[in-house]
Design an enzyme around this catalytic site. Sequence first.
Site, PDB file in Angstrom:
ATOM      1  N   ASP A  49       0.823  -1.210   0.000  1.00  0.00           N
ATOM      2  CA  ASP A  49       0.000   0.000   0.000  1.00  0.00           C
ATOM      3  C   ASP A  49       0.860   1.264   0.000  1.00  0.00           C
ATOM      4  O   ASP A  49       0.778   2.083   0.911  1.00  0.00           O
ATOM      5  CB  ASP A  49      -0.947  -0.031   1.220  1.00  0.00           C
ATOM      6  CG  ASP A  49      -1.770  -1.301   1.274  1.00  0.00           C
ATOM      7  OD1 ASP A  49      -2.909  -1.279   0.800  1.00  0.00           O
ATOM      8  OD2 ASP A  49      -1.251  -2.348   1.737  1.00  0.00           O
ATOM      9  N   ASN A 120      -6.728  -3.795  -4.870  1.00  0.00           N
ATOM     10  CA  ASN A 120      -7.974  -3.242  -5.405  1.00  0.00           C
ATOM     11  C   ASN A 120      -7.766  -1.879  -6.062  1.00  0.00           C
ATOM     12  O   ASN A 120      -8.385  -1.563  -7.071  1.00  0.00           O
ATOM     13  CB  ASN A 120      -9.064  -3.174  -4.327  1.00  0.00           C
ATOM     14  CG  ASN A 120      -8.605  -2.542  -3.043  1.00  0.00           C
ATOM     15  OD1 ASN A 120      -7.582  -2.953  -2.470  1.00  0.00           O
ATOM     16  ND2 ASN A 120      -9.309  -1.536  -2.568  1.00  0.00           N
ATOM     17  N   HIS A 214      -3.183  -9.507  -1.504  1.00  0.00           N
ATOM     18  CA  HIS A 214      -3.365  -8.115  -1.081  1.00  0.00           C
ATOM     19  C   HIS A 214      -4.323  -8.016   0.112  1.00  0.00           C
ATOM     20  O   HIS A 214      -4.051  -7.319   1.087  1.00  0.00           O
ATOM     21  CB  HIS A 214      -3.901  -7.263  -2.241  1.00  0.00           C
ATOM     22  CG  HIS A 214      -4.232  -5.869  -1.795  1.00  0.00           C
ATOM     23  ND1 HIS A 214      -3.259  -4.988  -1.385  1.00  0.00           N
ATOM     24  CD2 HIS A 214      -5.424  -5.214  -1.644  1.00  0.00           C
ATOM     25  CE1 HIS A 214      -3.827  -3.846  -1.017  1.00  0.00           C
ATOM     26  NE2 HIS A 214      -5.131  -3.963  -1.155  1.00  0.00           N
ATOM     27  N   HIS A 223     -10.457  -2.029   7.392  1.00  0.00           N
ATOM     28  CA  HIS A 223     -11.179  -2.931   6.472  1.00  0.00           C
ATOM     29  C   HIS A 223     -11.620  -4.209   7.170  1.00  0.00           C
ATOM     30  O   HIS A 223     -12.631  -4.804   6.813  1.00  0.00           O
ATOM     31  CB  HIS A 223     -10.297  -3.314   5.279  1.00  0.00           C
ATOM     32  CG  HIS A 223     -10.023  -2.182   4.354  1.00  0.00           C
ATOM     33  ND1 HIS A 223     -11.007  -1.544   3.641  1.00  0.00           N
ATOM     34  CD2 HIS A 223      -8.867  -1.566   4.009  1.00  0.00           C
ATOM     35  CE1 HIS A 223     -10.472  -0.579   2.897  1.00  0.00           C
ATOM     36  NE2 HIS A 223      -9.173  -0.577   3.116  1.00  0.00           N
ATOM     37  N   HIS A 249      -3.542  -4.143   2.382  1.00  0.00           N
ATOM     38  CA  HIS A 249      -4.924  -3.670   2.364  1.00  0.00           C
ATOM     39  C   HIS A 249      -5.258  -2.783   3.566  1.00  0.00           C
ATOM     40  O   HIS A 249      -5.670  -1.653   3.369  1.00  0.00           O
ATOM     41  CB  HIS A 249      -5.908  -4.835   2.243  1.00  0.00           C
ATOM     42  CG  HIS A 249      -7.286  -4.411   1.819  1.00  0.00           C
ATOM     43  ND1 HIS A 249      -7.516  -3.575   0.746  1.00  0.00           N
ATOM     44  CD2 HIS A 249      -8.522  -4.710   2.314  1.00  0.00           C
ATOM     45  CE1 HIS A 249      -8.822  -3.385   0.601  1.00  0.00           C
ATOM     46  NE2 HIS A 249      -9.451  -4.047   1.536  1.00  0.00           N
ATOM     47  N   ASP A 250      -5.166  -3.297   4.781  1.00  0.00           N
ATOM     48  CA  ASP A 250      -5.278  -2.400   5.928  1.00  0.00           C
ATOM     49  C   ASP A 250      -3.935  -1.703   6.094  1.00  0.00           C
ATOM     50  O   ASP A 250      -2.888  -2.361   6.100  1.00  0.00           O
ATOM     51  CB  ASP A 250      -5.664  -3.176   7.203  1.00  0.00           C
ATOM     52  CG  ASP A 250      -7.167  -3.173   7.425  1.00  0.00           C
ATOM     53  OD1 ASP A 250      -7.824  -2.201   6.969  1.00  0.00           O
ATOM     54  OD2 ASP A 250      -7.694  -4.116   8.042  1.00  0.00           O
TER      55      ASP A 250
END
Length: 331
Positions: A49, A120, A214, A223, A249-250
């Site tokens: 990220d 994403n 991910h 999330h 992701h987080d």
Amino acid sequence: MAFRGKKTMFVSLLCLFIMALSSPSKAELQRFEHAAKKDGSLSFLVVGDWGRRGYYNQSEVALQMGIVGEKLDIDFIISTGDNFYDNGLTGTDDPAFEYSFSKIYTAPSLQKQWYSVVGNHDYRGDVAAQLSPILQKLDNRWLCLRSFIVDTEIAEFFFVDTTPFVEKYFTDPEDHVYDWKGILPRKNYLSNLLKDVDSALKDSIAKWKIVVGHHTIRSAGSHGDTHEIAKYLLPILKENNVDLYINGHDHCLEHISSPDSPIQFLTSGGGSKAWRGDVNWWNPKEMKFFYDGQGFMSMEITQTQVDIAFYDVFGRVLHKWATSKQLYSTM
Ligand SMILES: *[C@@H]1O[C@H](CO)[C@@H](O)[C@H](O)[C@H]1NC(C)=O
């Protein structure tokens, strides 16, 4: 000349014939070999990220990655996805590739192979661009594919494309536009992917099995758990004695254990923007570590031991953890 032409044609035909013979009837994940160090050990960093042109402490994290990477003599770097914000790359000529990757991770120790999945946010742009060999020509460290395997003998890494599992990206009209070229029909894509991951895990004889995606499976971050992946992928990981699941992701650093399997859930999503401030309650017996800010993770692997560590933007170690296996056990 005529002789040469015929010879070339013969060689081409022979190649085609060999390819036809050796190509498997079922789809298989692409495989890469990456040699471990001479003593059989392996070390690497994990960041997720991150792509924000150096902002939100991305450059600070990169600097500390360089220092830790040097100290651990890392073999490669893993990116857990969401490589380019906000909307992936617009194409292979998107300057974000240079400004968020090549010009950021400049330390000598980071001039190694990067193994990346797409997240994403990457799916909101031109996914094919990130997977394209054109980017490898621009910066030969770059290797990003949807799902693939990296075999280092001592450990085998299974990179899984997790974004297409998430229902709401397909159904929520409030949500963003995603580039699903190559994914549809979704049901087929997911069932083939699960089958491929399962059979690759079953075939694996590596001492350590590590899965990278991910999305979260277990997370107390904003999330939280990704239910579809917990439902479809996690049982396969449990059944095949996977040791670690690594994700982003987080936008935090996190380590969760669970009582029902030996799998450790490791989130390294602190590559740039973090400090969301919305941490959810988690059973303290399972929550080994949570940090809401920026940073990254390192991992050192030998035949008998895995050592992980998480670092903040100052390079301070926030959390350490180790696990071991007997030398001669097969699992
Ligand atoms: C950068 O890191 C420092 C130290 O953790 C933090 O105080 C600061 O808020 C971070 N900046 C951003 C934009 O997140």
